[in-house]
Design an enzyme around this catalytic site. Structure first.
Site, PDB file in Angstrom:
ATOM      1  N   GLU A 176       0.825  -1.210   0.000  1.00 53.06           N
ATOM      2  CA  GLU A 176       0.000   0.000   0.000  1.00 53.06           C
ATOM      3  C   GLU A 176       0.859   1.260   0.000  1.00 53.06           C
ATOM      4  O   GLU A 176       0.517   2.262  -0.650  1.00 53.06           O
ATOM      5  CB  GLU A 176      -0.938   0.006   1.210  1.00 53.06           C
ATOM      6  CG  GLU A 176      -1.902  -1.165   1.282  1.00 53.06           C
ATOM      7  CD  GLU A 176      -3.007  -1.099   0.236  1.00 53.06           C
ATOM      8  OE1 GLU A 176      -3.055  -0.113  -0.522  1.00 53.06           O
ATOM      9  OE2 GLU A 176      -3.819  -2.046   0.184  1.00 53.06           O
ATOM     10  N   ARG A 180       0.532   3.813  -3.276  1.00 50.21           N
ATOM     11  CA  ARG A 180      -0.157   5.053  -2.925  1.00 50.21           C
ATOM     12  C   ARG A 180       0.822   6.205  -2.709  1.00 50.21           C
ATOM     13  O   ARG A 180       0.750   7.244  -3.380  1.00 50.21           O
ATOM     14  CB  ARG A 180      -1.005   4.848  -1.670  1.00 50.21           C
ATOM     15  CG  ARG A 180      -2.146   3.856  -1.838  1.00 50.21           C
ATOM     16  CD  ARG A 180      -2.764   3.513  -0.502  1.00 50.21           C
ATOM     17  NE  ARG A 180      -3.795   2.502  -0.568  1.00 50.21           N
ATOM     18  CZ  ARG A 180      -5.096   2.732  -0.342  1.00 50.21           C
ATOM     19  NH1 ARG A 180      -5.502   3.943  -0.055  1.00 50.21           N
ATOM     20  NH2 ARG A 180      -5.979   1.763  -0.414  1.00 50.21           N
ATOM     21  N   ASP A 309      -4.405  -9.590  -8.725  1.00 56.22           N
ATOM     22  CA  ASP A 309      -4.780  -8.682  -9.806  1.00 56.22           C
ATOM     23  C   ASP A 309      -3.645  -7.832 -10.381  1.00 56.22           C
ATOM     24  O   ASP A 309      -3.269  -7.934 -11.550  1.00 56.22           O
ATOM     25  CB  ASP A 309      -5.935  -7.784  -9.371  1.00 56.22           C
ATOM     26  CG  ASP A 309      -5.713  -7.111  -8.016  1.00 56.22           C
ATOM     27  OD1 ASP A 309      -4.621  -7.269  -7.434  1.00 56.22           O
ATOM     28  OD2 ASP A 309      -6.635  -6.434  -7.525  1.00 56.22           O
ATOM     29  N   GLU A 469     -12.223   0.388 -10.657  1.00 55.09           N
ATOM     30  CA  GLU A 469     -11.787  -0.536 -11.701  1.00 55.09           C
ATOM     31  C   GLU A 469     -12.657  -0.492 -12.956  1.00 55.09           C
ATOM     32  O   GLU A 469     -12.145  -0.573 -14.086  1.00 55.09           O
ATOM     33  CB  GLU A 469     -11.729  -1.967 -11.150  1.00 55.09           C
ATOM     34  CG  GLU A 469     -10.614  -2.213 -10.157  1.00 55.09           C
ATOM     35  CD  GLU A 469     -10.930  -1.701  -8.757  1.00 55.09           C
ATOM     36  OE1 GLU A 469      -9.987  -1.546  -7.952  1.00 55.09           O
ATOM     37  OE2 GLU A 469     -12.129  -1.452  -8.466  1.00 55.09           O
TER      38      GLU A 469
END
Length: 585
Positions: A176, A180, A309, A469
């Site tokens: 993360e 980010r 993903d 998405e």
């Protein structure tokens, strides 16, 4: 002596009328210099004077587009307002998204800054990602692309003072933090060229490197950015595949900017584990968990959802970011994408809803699919469309699948009574032995339905979490195919989003149940809403191609990074070669 009297010796030989004219020009010119404001270069009028053009340093030029090097149009804000006056519908829609962003961002500023995220219902902050002003950093490139330069400057003043430190008992989650924080800093630097952003990215990159000190080279879950101590997560000394393989864009770009080989070699070592992996039992599908000790899989599950993903996404995007040099990553993407379409892609019997699911794999390589389809998986049609548009000799099934999967993602919104998608559904195959997708998908009108049985899926997690998405894939399909249908669907999603999730006195809120009109809101506004959802919608509705896909690559958090132009010495230094081909795998 008066300056005018000093000119007399030089004017005696000039005819008197001309002397008067010269003296008039001198006096008038002096008046203009003293009393009138300076003029501005027209193409910089909407940008603070200290901001250079939207280009990386001259040492790292962007690819050429025709005969002109790319520049993001810094006048897009005023241009769109001109279009609004002329009735340009898409410019008005882009303005509506900008207004929504300002509503969300100003709510954060009023009630949560400088903490990580806004709780829009309680009007309170939450520090759920290290407490380093996450929403400020995630918003920087969105502010810039929307032409909100004053807000960008104000945020920059905060970001410049973030220390990226933690107390001894706290750890930063690596994945993360990279996508980010590091991605946000690097993208804002690529757009604005403000050096403080690169300095802060370099500081953070160095603080995160201890996670790669495992025997395998796969990153551990988290790190204390002061002591360098690392900690495991909920699966112990193992890594989720998505988390281990979703750091390469950011660290490779940082290596390119700084010349620090440590950034490149650390993340490439994790890629080497994948290049050498023996995947024969699952036919080029990567298991979702890997040991950080041995570098071997620790699970028999395969997925394109939460545990996997962005790792598939970064295979293609590493090749794109490298300017087509990193053929190893390209070939691994092609292998994996073909396996996903061949082994994990299904279609419902009546509505022909194409979907990708996860599965467990037995020792013989046979799959047991769950038929779960996640909103997170709606990133895949965009990646497939991007691959089909950029890779040579891609099978036509990739674009067919991109359109079919994006259609299913759209249907999950269109079937909902409030126009928003649930976070996860279970698709209904015709039987337990339902054959997989046969590689064909024809676009046919499929109207939304109210009857749950007719939908051919059951909501499994009904919350709508402001996720990006689906609109991300709409944007990529619009830019790669030119089909305006994807823009229209995006506008429908945006209207539903505003109607159902807007909080009047600041911010937007997730929804507890996308199938319940008047469903209670959740007290959360994730930073991805500012970084991704609204950015992709804005870019979808903006006619100007602000982020050309042949010159920029979005990281998985929608932070655009410029395509790199590698020098020969860098290719040699980092071991980037063309020698690894699909036929050799």
């Amino acid at each position: 002596m008066s300056p005018l009297l000093q000119l007399q010796p030089f004017t005696r030989f000039i005819p008197r009328p001309h002397v008067r004219l010269i003296l008039f020009i001198l006096v008038f010119g002096s008046f203009c210099v003293v009393f009138l404001p300076p003029t501005f270069t027209p193409h910089l009028m909407d940008r603070p004077a200290h901001h250079p053009p939207h280009m990386p340093p001259h040492r790292f030029p962007l690819p050429q587009s025709g005969s002109h090097r790319h520049r993001i149009n810094s006048q897009h804000s005023s241009t769109e307002h001109d279009h609004r006056r002329k009735g340009d519908v898409w410019a008005r829609r882009a303005d509506a998204v900008r207004d929504a962003f300002l509503h969300a961002y100003n709510g954060y500023l009023a009630h949560a800054a400088p903490h990580d995220e806004l709780r829009p219902l309680s009007k309170s902050p939450i520090d759920n990602f290290n407490g380093w002003s996450l929403s400020y950093i995630e918003s920087l490139d969105t502010l810039w692309l929307m032409g909100l330069y004053e807000e960008f400057d104000s945020a920059l003043a905060v970001v410049a003072n973030v220390s990226f430190t933690l107390p001894p008992n706290r750890y930063a989650p690596f994945f993360e933090t990279v996508i980010r924080y590091l991605g946000g800093l690097l993208s804002a630097y690529a757009l604005s060229q403000d050096p403080i952003l690169l300095t802060r990215a370099d500081d953070l990159g160095t603080a995160l490197l201890p996670v790669f000190g495992t025997p395998s080279g796969l990153p551990t879950f988290s790190v204390n950015t002061v002591s360098g101590k690392v900690a495991t997560g909920w699966i112990g000394p193992a890594a989720l595949w998505s988390e281990a393989l979703t750091c390469q864009l950011e660290f490779k770009y940082l290596a390119h900017l700084t010349g620090r080989t440590k950034y490149y070699t650390a993340v490439e070592k994790a890629m080497d584990v994948m290049y050498k992996a023996n995947l024969s039992s699952s036919s080029d599908l990567f298991p979702t968990m890997w040991s950080t000790e041995t570098g071997l899989p620790t699970s028999t599950s395969v997925s394109v959802g939460a545990f996997a993903d962005s790792a598939y996404e970064y295979m293609l995007k590493q090749w794109l970011l490298s300017g087509g040099k990193d053929t190893k990553a390209r070939d691994l993407y092609l292998r994996s994408a073909n396996a996903i379409l061949d082994r994990l892609t299904y279609i419902t019997p009546t509505r022909n809803l194409l979907y990708v699911t996860d599965a467990s794999v037995n020792s013989s390589g046979e799959l047991s699919p769950t038929h779960v389809f996640e909103h997170l998986t709606c990133f895949l049609p965009g990646v497939l469309a991007l691959g089909a548009a950029t890779l040579p000799d891609v099978p036509r099934t990739h674009l067919w699948a991109a359109k079919g999967l994006a259609h299913t993602c759209w249907i999950l919104y269109a079937d909902s009574p409030i126009g928003l998608s649930p976070d996860e559904v279970i698709m209904h195959p015709e039987s337990a032995d339902e054959p997989r997708w046969d590689g064909l998908w024809a676009k046919q009108p499929r109207a939304p339905v109210d009857n749950e049985k007719a939908r051919e899926y059951t909501p499994n997690k009904s919350a709508y979490l402001l996720r990006p998405e689906t609109v991300e894939s709409f944007y990529l399909l619009w830019r790669t195919t030119g089909d305006v249908m994807w823009r229209e669907r995006g506008w429908t999603v945006f209207k539903a989003l505003v109607n159902a999730t807007r909080v009047e006195d600041g911010g937007f809120a997730s929804i507890g149940n996308a199938y319940l009109v008047g469903s209670p809101k959740l007290d959360q506004m994730p930073s991805w809403f500012l970084a991704e959802t609204l950015k992709y919608l804005f870019l979808l509705f903006t006619d100007d191609d602000l982020v050309p896909l042949d010159q920029w690559v979005f990281n998985t958090e929608a932070h655009p990074l410029p395509v790199l132009q590698w020098s020969e010495w860098e290719l040699e230094r980092y071991g980037i070669s063309h020698s690894f081909r699909v036929e050799e795998l």
